[in-house]
Design an enzyme around this catalytic site. Structure first.
Site, PDB file in Angstrom:
ATOM      1  N   ASP A  40      -2.219  -9.386   8.468  1.00 26.67           N
ATOM      2  CA  ASP A  40      -1.918  -8.698   7.209  1.00 26.67           C
ATOM      3  C   ASP A  40      -0.933  -7.590   7.549  1.00 26.67           C
ATOM      4  O   ASP A  40      -1.268  -6.407   7.516  1.00 26.67           O
ATOM      5  CB  ASP A  40      -3.190  -8.150   6.560  1.00 26.67           C
ATOM      6  CG  ASP A  40      -2.985  -7.772   5.090  1.00 26.67           C
ATOM      7  OD1 ASP A  40      -1.861  -7.973   4.570  1.00 26.67           O
ATOM      8  OD2 ASP A  40      -3.941  -7.274   4.462  1.00 26.67           O
ATOM      9  N   GLU A  53       5.169 -12.388   1.479  1.00 22.19           N
ATOM     10  CA  GLU A  53       5.587 -11.510   0.392  1.00 22.19           C
ATOM     11  C   GLU A  53       6.873 -10.766   0.765  1.00 22.19           C
ATOM     12  O   GLU A  53       6.825  -9.798   1.521  1.00 22.19           O
ATOM     13  CB  GLU A  53       4.470 -10.511   0.073  1.00 22.19           C
ATOM     14  CG  GLU A  53       3.120 -11.155  -0.187  1.00 22.19           C
ATOM     15  CD  GLU A  53       1.963 -10.202   0.029  1.00 22.19           C
ATOM     16  OE1 GLU A  53       2.041  -9.047  -0.453  1.00 22.19           O
ATOM     17  OE2 GLU A  53       0.979 -10.588   0.699  1.00 22.19           O
ATOM     18  N   HIS A  61       3.517 -13.077  -4.996  1.00 26.25           N
ATOM     19  CA  HIS A  61       2.291 -13.081  -4.199  1.00 26.25           C
ATOM     20  C   HIS A  61       1.586 -14.439  -4.248  1.00 26.25           C
ATOM     21  O   HIS A  61       0.358 -14.505  -4.380  1.00 26.25           O
ATOM     22  CB  HIS A  61       1.349 -11.979  -4.705  1.00 26.25           C
ATOM     23  CG  HIS A  61       0.371 -11.480  -3.691  1.00 26.25           C
ATOM     24  ND1 HIS A  61      -0.682 -12.243  -3.234  1.00 26.25           N
ATOM     25  CD2 HIS A  61       0.275 -10.285  -3.049  1.00 26.25           C
ATOM     26  CE1 HIS A  61      -1.392 -11.536  -2.367  1.00 26.25           C
ATOM     27  NE2 HIS A  61      -0.825 -10.352  -2.231  1.00 26.25           N
ATOM     28  N   ARG A 113       0.811  -1.220   0.000  1.00 24.83           N
ATOM     29  CA  ARG A 113       0.000   0.000   0.000  1.00 24.83           C
ATOM     30  C   ARG A 113       0.843   1.269   0.000  1.00 24.83           C
ATOM     31  O   ARG A 113       1.904   1.326   0.607  1.00 24.83           O
ATOM     32  CB  ARG A 113      -0.939  -0.001   1.216  1.00 24.83           C
ATOM     33  CG  ARG A 113      -1.980  -1.098   1.144  1.00 24.83           C
ATOM     34  CD  ARG A 113      -2.747  -1.270   2.448  1.00 24.83           C
ATOM     35  NE  ARG A 113      -3.811  -2.256   2.270  1.00 24.83           N
ATOM     36  CZ  ARG A 113      -3.641  -3.576   2.441  1.00 24.83           C
ATOM     37  NH1 ARG A 113      -2.455  -4.052   2.812  1.00 24.83           N
ATOM     38  NH2 ARG A 113      -4.642  -4.398   2.241  1.00 24.83           N
ATOM     39  N   HIS A 135      -0.746  -2.600  -4.434  1.00 19.33           N
ATOM     40  CA  HIS A 135      -0.089  -3.451  -5.432  1.00 19.33           C
ATOM     41  C   HIS A 135      -0.012  -2.809  -6.817  1.00 19.33           C
ATOM     42  O   HIS A 135      -0.188  -3.469  -7.843  1.00 19.33           O
ATOM     43  CB  HIS A 135      -0.784  -4.804  -5.513  1.00 19.33           C
ATOM     44  CG  HIS A 135      -0.653  -5.637  -4.283  1.00 19.33           C
ATOM     45  ND1 HIS A 135       0.458  -5.584  -3.459  1.00 19.33           N
ATOM     46  CD2 HIS A 135      -1.498  -6.553  -3.714  1.00 19.33           C
ATOM     47  CE1 HIS A 135       0.295  -6.428  -2.454  1.00 19.33           C
ATOM     48  NE2 HIS A 135      -0.873  -7.021  -2.577  1.00 19.33           N
TER      49      HIS A 135
END
Length: 345
Positions: free
Chosen positions: A239, A305, A173, A77, A102
Site C-alpha cells: 500500500d 492509482e 480506484h 492520505r 480519499h
C-alpha cells in the site's frame, strides 16, 4: 443511447450507462462515485472481466472499498487532516483516525455525480464541491471523462477548477483482477516504472523521505509475480506510492503493467501523473457477493492509482498539488488491455 436508473441515493437517481466498442470492450459506469462498475475486454479465451464490482447500489453504499470510484478532493492520505496553505492552517474532516483518506467520510467516491453527456463510447460526469466541503477551501467544479479507444483502451480524464487555492488530487480506484474475480491476484505479474517510493510511517503517512526500491519487497522494476515467495504478506505489505520515472510534463508515460498467465490478458497503465499507489488488497473481504455472485476475499483485487503524492500539501518538495483560481487541473490515464505475449511472463 439511453441511461438507465441503477438506484436512488439521498433522493437522487443514480444512472448507469454502458459504453461499448467494436472490438468487444464494454464498460458500465454509474453516477454514484463516477464508478466503473464493470469492465470487459477481449482476451485470448474470449471476453474477460477485469475489475471488481457490485450488482446493486445498496452494496456499493454499504460495503464498497472504493470499487471503481473517482476519489477526491485529495485522494490518498493527508496526515493529521491538516496543512498550511498561504500561511493559513486548514483543518479537514478526518475519516481514518486523525487522518483524512480519499477526501474524507463523504468524499467524491461517495457522491452522486451528474451525467453531463454520454454516447456509445464515452461519458462525461460532473460534480460541484462547495467551499468548506470536508474542510477544503473554495468551490470546486470537477469533471470525469471516460472514453473507449481502440484497441481495448479506457481513457480517463479528470479535470477541476476552483475559485480559491485548494489541494486537488483526483484518482481512479478500480480493483483489478484479470481473471474475473473470485480468486486472488497473488499469481498476477506486475511491473512498475519506478525506482523509488515515498517512505511512510506506521499510519501510512509519508515521512517526506524518498527511498529506493532496490533490494526490497517493493522492487517491481521487472515483471514478476506479486506473491513471489517470501514477499507477499497478509497485512500492510503493498500500500505504497511509487515515484514514477520522470517524463515530459503533461505527457502520458508508461507507469505499470499487470498480467495474468491464466487469462493471458495484460494491462498497460499509462498516465500523466508523477505517482502510482499500488495496493494489493490485503484488507479486502467483502461480506456480500460481487458481479455474477463472485466472492471477493483477501487479495481478491489490486489497485493501481495514478496520483499526485499522498500528503502532498505538507511536503514542499513533493510534486505540486495546489490548484489556484484561473488554472485547470487535468489528470489523464489510460488502461490499455492486450494479449500477454509469449515468454513475457
Amino acid at each position: 443511447m439511453s441511461a438507465t436508473v441503477f438506484g436512488t441515493h439521498e433522493g437522487r437517481d443514480v444512472h448507469e450507462v454502458t459504453l461499448s466498442a467494436p472490438d468487444g470492450t464494454r464498460a458500465r459506469i454509474i453516477t454514484w462515485g463516477a464508478v466503473i462498475r464493470d469492465l470487459v475486454v477481449p482476451g485470448p479465451g474470449g471476453p474477460q472481466r477485469v475489475v471488481l464490482g457490485y450488482e446493486t447500489l445498496e452494496h456499493y453504499v454499504e460495503h464498497s472499498p472504493y470499487f471503481g470510484a473517482i476519489v477526491g478532493r485529495h485522494g490518498n492520505r493527508i496526515g493529521g487532516s491538516t496543512f498550511t496553505l498561504d500561511g493559513e492552517t486548514v483543518r479537514l474532516t478526518p475519516n481514518e483516525g486523525p487522518h483524512q483518506l480519499h477526501g474524507g467520510p463523504a468524499g467524491f467516491g461517495q457522491r452522486v455525480w451528474t451525467l453531463l453527456h454520454h454516447d456509445e463510447r464515452s461519458a462525461v460526469l460532473g460534480l460541484v464541491s462547495e467551499d468548506g466541503d470536508m474542510g477544503y477551501p473554495g468551490r470546486l467544479v470537477a469533471t470525469c471523462h471516460y472514453a473507449l479507444k481502440s484497441p481495448a483502451t479506457l481513457a480517463i480524464t479528470l479535470e477541476a477548477t476552483c475559485d480559491r487555492p485548494t489541494p486537488v488530487n483526483l484518482t481512479t480506484h478500480s480493483y483489478f483482477n484479470l481473471e474475473g474475480g473470485g480468486g486472488d491476484i497473488c499469481a498476477h505479474h506486475l511491473r512498475i516504472a519506478a525506482d523509488h517510493v515515498t517512505a511512510v510511517d506506521a499510519a501510512l503517512i509519508p515521512t517526506g523521505a524518498i527511498t529506493p526500491v532496490a533490494g526490497t519487497a517493493l522492487d517491481f522494476r521487472s515483471l514478476r509475480p506479486i506473491g513471489a515467495p517470501g514477499l507477499l504478506q497478509c497485512r500492510e505489505r503493498y500500500d505504497h506510492n511509487f515515484v514514477l520515472r520522470a517524463g515530459a510534463d503533461g505527457a502520458m508515460r508508461h507507469a505499470a503493467t499487470v498480467a495474468s498467465t491464466k487469462s493471458r490478458v495484460a494491462l498497460d497503465l499509462w498516465t500523466t501523473e508523477p505517482g502510482l499507489q499500488f495496493y494489493g488488497g490485503h484488507l479486502l473481504d467483502s461480506p456480500v457477493p460481487g458481479l455474477d455472485g463472485a466472492r471477493y476475499r483477501i487479495h481478491g483485487g489490486l489497485c493501481l492509482e495514478p496520483q499526485r503524492f499522498p500528503d502532498g500539501p505538507n511536503h514542499a518538495h513533493f510534486p505540486p498539488c495546489i490548484l489556484r483560481p484561473g488554472a485547470l487541473s487535468r489528470q489523464m490515464s489510460e488502461l490499455r488491455f492486450r494479449a500477454l505475449g509469449e515468454g513475457e511472463a
